[in-house]
Design a protein around this motif. Structure first.
Motif, mmCIF file in Angstrom:
data_model
loop_
_atom_site.group_PDB
_atom_site.id
_atom_site.type_symbol
_atom_site.label_atom_id
_atom_site.label_comp_id
_atom_site.label_asym_id
_atom_site.label_seq_id
_atom_site.Cartn_x
_atom_site.Cartn_y
_atom_site.Cartn_z
ATOM 1 N N PRO A 11 1.020 -1.561 0.174
ATOM 2 C CA PRO A 11 -0.077 -0.084 -0.305
ATOM 3 C C PRO A 11 1.041 1.311 -0.058
ATOM 4 N N SER A 12 0.314 2.380 -0.306
ATOM 5 C CA SER A 12 0.780 3.460 -0.792
ATOM 6 C C SER A 12 1.209 3.613 0.621
ATOM 7 N N GLY A 15 6.050 2.177 2.275
ATOM 8 C CA GLY A 15 7.652 2.585 2.208
ATOM 9 C C GLY A 15 8.533 1.668 1.514
ATOM 10 N N ASN A 95 9.289 -0.778 -8.057
ATOM 11 C CA ASN A 95 8.449 -0.455 -7.254
ATOM 12 C C ASN A 95 7.080 -0.912 -8.132
HETATM 13 N N1 LIG Z 1 9.837 1.796 8.757
HETATM 14 C C1 LIG Z 1 10.231 3.165 8.374
HETATM 15 N N2 LIG Z 1 9.626 3.409 9.606
HETATM 16 C C2 LIG Z 1 10.025 5.081 9.724
HETATM 17 N N3 LIG Z 1 9.148 5.538 8.941
HETATM 18 C C3 LIG Z 1 9.215 4.973 7.211
HETATM 19 C C4 LIG Z 1 9.208 3.573 7.071
HETATM 20 N N4 LIG Z 1 9.037 2.928 5.903
HETATM 21 C C5 LIG Z 1 9.355 4.065 5.381
HETATM 22 N N5 LIG Z 1 9.124 5.627 6.597
HETATM 23 C C6 LIG Z 1 8.632 6.734 5.786
HETATM 24 O O1 LIG Z 1 6.884 6.475 5.882
HETATM 25 C C7 LIG Z 1 6.921 7.577 4.716
HETATM 26 C C8 LIG Z 1 6.514 6.470 3.296
HETATM 27 O O2 LIG Z 1 7.702 6.043 2.779
HETATM 28 P P1 LIG Z 1 7.866 5.396 0.643
HETATM 29 O O3 LIG Z 1 7.458 6.903 0.431
HETATM 30 O O4 LIG Z 1 8.786 4.978 0.724
HETATM 31 O O5 LIG Z 1 6.015 4.981 0.667
HETATM 32 P P2 LIG Z 1 5.811 3.981 -0.371
HETATM 33 O O6 LIG Z 1 4.848 2.783 -0.297
HETATM 34 O O7 LIG Z 1 6.828 4.483 -1.909
HETATM 35 O O8 LIG Z 1 4.170 4.946 -0.822
HETATM 36 P P3 LIG Z 1 4.077 5.740 -2.339
HETATM 37 O O9 LIG Z 1 3.385 4.121 -2.653
HETATM 38 O O10 LIG Z 1 3.134 6.192 -1.921
HETATM 39 O O11 LIG Z 1 4.734 6.012 -3.360
HETATM 40 C C9 LIG Z 1 8.401 8.662 3.803
HETATM 41 O O12 LIG Z 1 8.186 9.697 4.740
HETATM 42 C C10 LIG Z 1 9.496 7.526 4.744
HETATM 43 O O13 LIG Z 1 10.376 8.344 5.522
#
Ligand SMILES: Nc1ncnc2c1ncn2[C@@H]1O[C@H](COP(=O)(O)OP(=O)(O)OP(=O)(O)O)[C@@H](O)[C@H]1O
Ligand SMILES: O=P(O)(O)OC[C@H]1O[C@H](OP(=O)(O)O)[C@H](O)[C@@H]1O
Length: 191
Positions: A11-12, A15, A95
């Motif tokens: 999910p979005s 991380g 991704n």
């Molecule tokens: N394990 C973690 N602990 C704390 N914060 C985290 C962790 N993993 C990711 N984040 C933070 O959570 C937020 C979302 O992470 P990220 O953008 O990598 O997610 P994503 O799954 O790629 O989202 P999207 O699909 O919307 O692009 C970012 O601000 C990131 O710094």
């Protein structure tokens, strides 16, 4: 031997981009696939090629992508160059939308999937703190969080509720143990 096509999904806000960047930083043999997205590059996030919707559609019609999909109001494409890198023996982290996993699986002999998860309240807090989308868009993203994995896609579930470094270490260990050329188990790994 060809490289591994390693799909990172979930999910979005879970991380995916953070985990992928951490994995690539820790292991220089891993490449990051650079996506083409019909989203202004100024909105930030991962390093991607931001194009207009019109340019995206033209590129798609011209066969520029091995995979493409639409989510959250944007178009996403994985360029042909990724298939070339894999054919040349590189391991590539990509991704992907969960929706295109069957198409991706059909393209690559060495294919594996990392499904990241985190509790709903953690997703909400991360999306809010990231500050890239407004509240309505964050609600829409959260509503898609439980999008079902397509059937028949072996995947490894990895919990990213805890520290990022722990998640990265867990995935590195998993990748060191899988050639991605046979069925994976759906075993849950909770760091
Ligand atoms: N394990 C973690 N602990 C704390 N914060 C985290 C962790 N993993 C990711 N984040 C933070 O959570 C937020 C979302 O992470 P990220 O953008 O990598 O997610 P994503 O799954 O790629 O989202 P999207 O699909 O919307 O692009 C970012 O601000 C990131 O710094
Ligand atoms: O919910 P599903 O379809 O699995 O994922 C859809 C898309 O959501 C995210 O978009 P963004 O990077 O936040 O724009 C992911 O990158 C993925 O491409």
């Amino acid at each position: 031997m060809t490289g591994r096509f390693i799909a990172v999904v979930g999910p979005s806000g879970v991380g995916k981009d953070s985990v992928m960047e951490g994995l690539a930083a820790a292991d220089p043999t891993l490449c990051l696939a650079r996506r083409v997205i019909s989203r202004p590059a100024t909105l930030g996030g991962e390093a991607f090629d931001g194009v207009s919707e019109r340019a995206f559609r033209k590129a798609e019609d011209d066969g520029a992508f091995i995979l493409s999909w639409h989510a959250h109001g944007w178009h996403y494409g994985i360029p042909q160059s990724v298939a070339l890198e894999v054919a040349q023996g590189r391991d590539v982290l990509v991704n992907l939308s969960r929706a295109v996993l069957p198409q991706a699986q059909a393209l690559f002999a060495r294919f594996c999937v990392i499904l990241l998860r985190a509790d709903h309240d953690i997703l909400a807090a991360r999306l809010t703190a990231r500050n890239r989308e407004d509240a309505a868009e964050i609600e829409r993203r959260l509503a898609r969080a439980d999008f079902a994995m397509p059937l028949g896609i072996p995947h490894q579930v990895i919990d990213n509720s805890g520290p990022l470094a722990q998640t990265i270490a867990t995935i590195r260990q998993h990748l060191s143990q899988t050639a991605c050329d046979a069925g994976q188990s759906n075993q849950k790994i909770m760091p």
